[in-house]
Design an enzyme around this catalytic site. Sequence first.
Site, PDB file in Angstrom:
ATOM      1  N   GLU A   1     -27.030  20.899  58.981  1.00  7.33           N
ATOM      2  CA  GLU A   1     -26.194  20.744  60.186  1.00  7.33           C
ATOM      3  C   GLU A   1     -25.084  19.742  59.832  1.00  7.33           C
ATOM      4  O   GLU A   1     -23.908  20.095  59.795  1.00  7.33           O
ATOM      5  CB  GLU A   1     -27.038  20.243  61.360  1.00  7.33           C
ATOM      6  CG  GLU A   1     -26.259  20.014  62.649  1.00  7.33           C
ATOM      7  CD  GLU A   1     -27.121  19.408  63.769  1.00  7.33           C
ATOM      8  OE1 GLU A   1     -28.172  18.804  63.474  1.00  7.33           O
ATOM      9  OE2 GLU A   1     -26.709  19.515  64.951  1.00  7.33           O
TER      10      GLU A   1
ATOM     11  N   HIS B   1     -34.143  28.127  68.849  1.00 10.23           N
ATOM     12  CA  HIS B   1     -33.734  26.748  68.522  1.00 10.23           C
ATOM     13  C   HIS B   1     -33.351  26.068  69.826  1.00 10.23           C
ATOM     14  O   HIS B   1     -32.222  26.181  70.297  1.00 10.23           O
ATOM     15  CB  HIS B   1     -32.565  26.778  67.522  1.00 10.23           C
ATOM     16  CG  HIS B   1     -32.165  25.422  67.019  1.00 10.23           C
ATOM     17  ND1 HIS B   1     -31.562  25.220  65.795  1.00 10.23           N
ATOM     18  CD2 HIS B   1     -32.272  24.186  67.574  1.00 10.23           C
ATOM     19  CE1 HIS B   1     -31.325  23.930  65.613  1.00 10.23           C
ATOM     20  NE2 HIS B   1     -31.730  23.280  66.693  1.00 10.23           N
TER      21      HIS B   1
ATOM     22  N   HIS C   1     -34.791  21.414  60.577  1.00 10.33           N
ATOM     23  CA  HIS C   1     -33.334  21.318  60.683  1.00 10.33           C
ATOM     24  C   HIS C   1     -32.811  20.960  59.295  1.00 10.33           C
ATOM     25  O   HIS C   1     -33.322  20.028  58.652  1.00 10.33           O
ATOM     26  CB  HIS C   1     -32.923  20.196  61.635  1.00 10.33           C
ATOM     27  CG  HIS C   1     -33.074  20.512  63.096  1.00 10.33           C
ATOM     28  ND1 HIS C   1     -34.242  20.944  63.651  1.00 10.33           N
ATOM     29  CD2 HIS C   1     -32.167  20.444  64.111  1.00 10.33           C
ATOM     30  CE1 HIS C   1     -34.053  21.137  64.954  1.00 10.33           C
ATOM     31  NE2 HIS C   1     -32.805  20.827  65.258  1.00 10.33           N
TER      32      HIS C   1
ATOM     33  N   HIS D   1     -34.411  22.427  72.033  1.00 14.58           N
ATOM     34  CA  HIS D   1     -35.168  21.177  72.229  1.00 14.58           C
ATOM     35  C   HIS D   1     -35.399  21.028  73.725  1.00 14.58           C
ATOM     36  O   HIS D   1     -34.425  20.913  74.483  1.00 14.58           O
ATOM     37  CB  HIS D   1     -34.375  19.989  71.696  1.00 14.58           C
ATOM     38  CG  HIS D   1     -34.030  20.113  70.240  1.00 14.58           C
ATOM     39  ND1 HIS D   1     -34.773  19.520  69.240  1.00 14.58           N
ATOM     40  CD2 HIS D   1     -33.036  20.800  69.611  1.00 14.58           C
ATOM     41  CE1 HIS D   1     -34.231  19.813  68.067  1.00 14.58           C
ATOM     42  NE2 HIS D   1     -33.181  20.594  68.254  1.00 14.58           N
TER      43      HIS D   1
ATOM     44  N   ASP E   1     -29.735  25.006  71.326  1.00 12.38           N
ATOM     45  CA  ASP E   1     -30.036  23.662  70.819  1.00 12.38           C
ATOM     46  C   ASP E   1     -30.386  22.697  71.960  1.00 12.38           C
ATOM     47  O   ASP E   1     -31.565  22.461  72.212  1.00 12.38           O
ATOM     48  CB  ASP E   1     -28.859  23.134  69.974  1.00 12.38           C
ATOM     49  CG  ASP E   1     -29.278  22.146  68.901  1.00 12.38           C
ATOM     50  OD1 ASP E   1     -30.491  21.894  68.758  1.00 12.38           O
ATOM     51  OD2 ASP E   1     -28.397  21.633  68.196  1.00 12.38           O
ATOM     52  N   ASP E   2     -29.383  22.125  72.606  1.00 10.73           N
ATOM     53  CA  ASP E   2     -29.590  21.174  73.708  1.00 10.73           C
ATOM     54  C   ASP E   2     -28.607  21.550  74.819  1.00 10.73           C
ATOM     55  O   ASP E   2     -27.565  20.903  74.985  1.00 10.73           O
ATOM     56  CB  ASP E   2     -29.317  19.741  73.228  1.00 10.73           C
ATOM     57  CG  ASP E   2     -30.220  19.343  72.077  1.00 10.73           C
ATOM     58  OD1 ASP E   2     -31.380  18.971  72.337  1.00 10.73           O
ATOM     59  OD2 ASP E   2     -29.773  19.445  70.919  1.00 10.73           O
TER      60      ASP E   2
HETATM   61  N1  HPA Z   1     -30.063  18.029  65.441  1.00 12.07           N
HETATM   62  C1  HPA Z   1     -30.986  17.154  65.076  1.00 12.07           C
HETATM   63  N2  HPA Z   1     -31.857  16.641  65.931  1.00 12.07           N
HETATM   64  C2  HPA Z   1     -31.829  17.036  67.196  1.00 12.07           C
HETATM   65  C3  HPA Z   1     -30.891  17.933  67.621  1.00 12.07           C
HETATM   66  C4  HPA Z   1     -29.965  18.468  66.694  1.00 12.07           C
HETATM   67  O1  HPA Z   1     -29.071  19.292  66.988  1.00 12.07           O
HETATM   68  N3  HPA Z   1     -31.131  18.113  68.948  1.00 12.07           N
HETATM   69  C5  HPA Z   1     -32.179  17.356  69.284  1.00 12.07           C
HETATM   70  N4  HPA Z   1     -32.612  16.677  68.221  1.00 12.07           N
HETATM   71 ZN    ZN Z   2     -31.705  21.263  67.013  1.00 14.48          ZN
END
Ligand code: HPA
Ligand code: ZN
Length: 340
Positions: free
Chosen positions: A201, A18, A198, A20, A279-280
Amino acid sequence: MSTLARQLIAHLPKTELHLHIEGTLEPAMLLQLAQRNRITLPYSDVGAVQAAYEFDCLQDFLDLYYLGMSVLMHEQDFYDLTWAYLERVAADSVHHVEIFFDPQAHMARGIAFETVLAGITRALAEGREAFGISSRLIMCFLRHLPEEQAFDVLEQACRYKEHIFGVGLDSSERDFPPANFSRVYARARQEGFVPVAHAGEEGPAAYVQSALDDLQVRRIDHGNHALDDAALTARLVREQIPLTMCPLSNLRLKVISDMRQNPVKRALALGLLVTVNSDDPSYFGGYVNDNYRALHEALGLSERELVTLAQNSFRAAFLDDSARQAGLDAIAACAGKLGA
Ligand code: HPA
Ligand code: ZN
């Protein structure tokens, strides 16, 4: 943290599922690319960028994430971005990565699909040679945009099936349920793309259920709120649907208010196929091993649990059986050597 836990986190072979790629844009590269491409940003230096990365929710982050990616214009920019990520996670004992990218966010700025894809795939091919890191690419649909646009980008992806393995769903979750994308996912599956999304969350357990039923996903990205629903949790355990959780992301986006609330340990105890990911990483303060360390510090994961999380990262990956077994064997060898 014990020396053994520290060594396990550093050296256990793992995958990242996971991630991006646009979320790996470090402040220094952001400023460098802004200068190279003559783009004006509201940041004077690295400190100003870091100071801006304070988020109250997913949307707060997304606003800066889309602003940040505006510096990515040329193939070389996408190459540099991807290469820097691979170089960074090679040092985290990552053997395999499954990477999301957001072509709609680039096409909206007039950047060709081919430009984005060429830069990313060139770095992935070189990363395999240089670091032995294998990869899959997952193209995400932006869920705040209409399904018709997702069809357009899927059409582009159909020309590059050799490079794009799956489709995902990201961006603003609240009020954008998975079922809005049922038709484009049906087409994507027909075309042979492996579906993930996704869900859960910021959205409710019902969105996780919908991703499974309406989109027929093979994996849930995040999935925190699935644990609010006992019957759904039992199904995820029974069907061993992987959850790709992201602890530092959850903390920084205020999905949880304290790392001790993170559901990873509970998910392990329930028998869920849970994995740990970043994630990021540039926006959320850490790469994959930082996520393992933060979890370990907050929840006191045992050495056994750390090994299970690394194993799960291979069990949940879209790898063929021999590559999956090679990863599991490498974990056993590493744990044995460290005396775990
Ligand atoms: N959630 C949803 N969209 C996203 C995320 C995330 O954590 N990171 C980059 N796009
Ligand atoms: Zn994500």
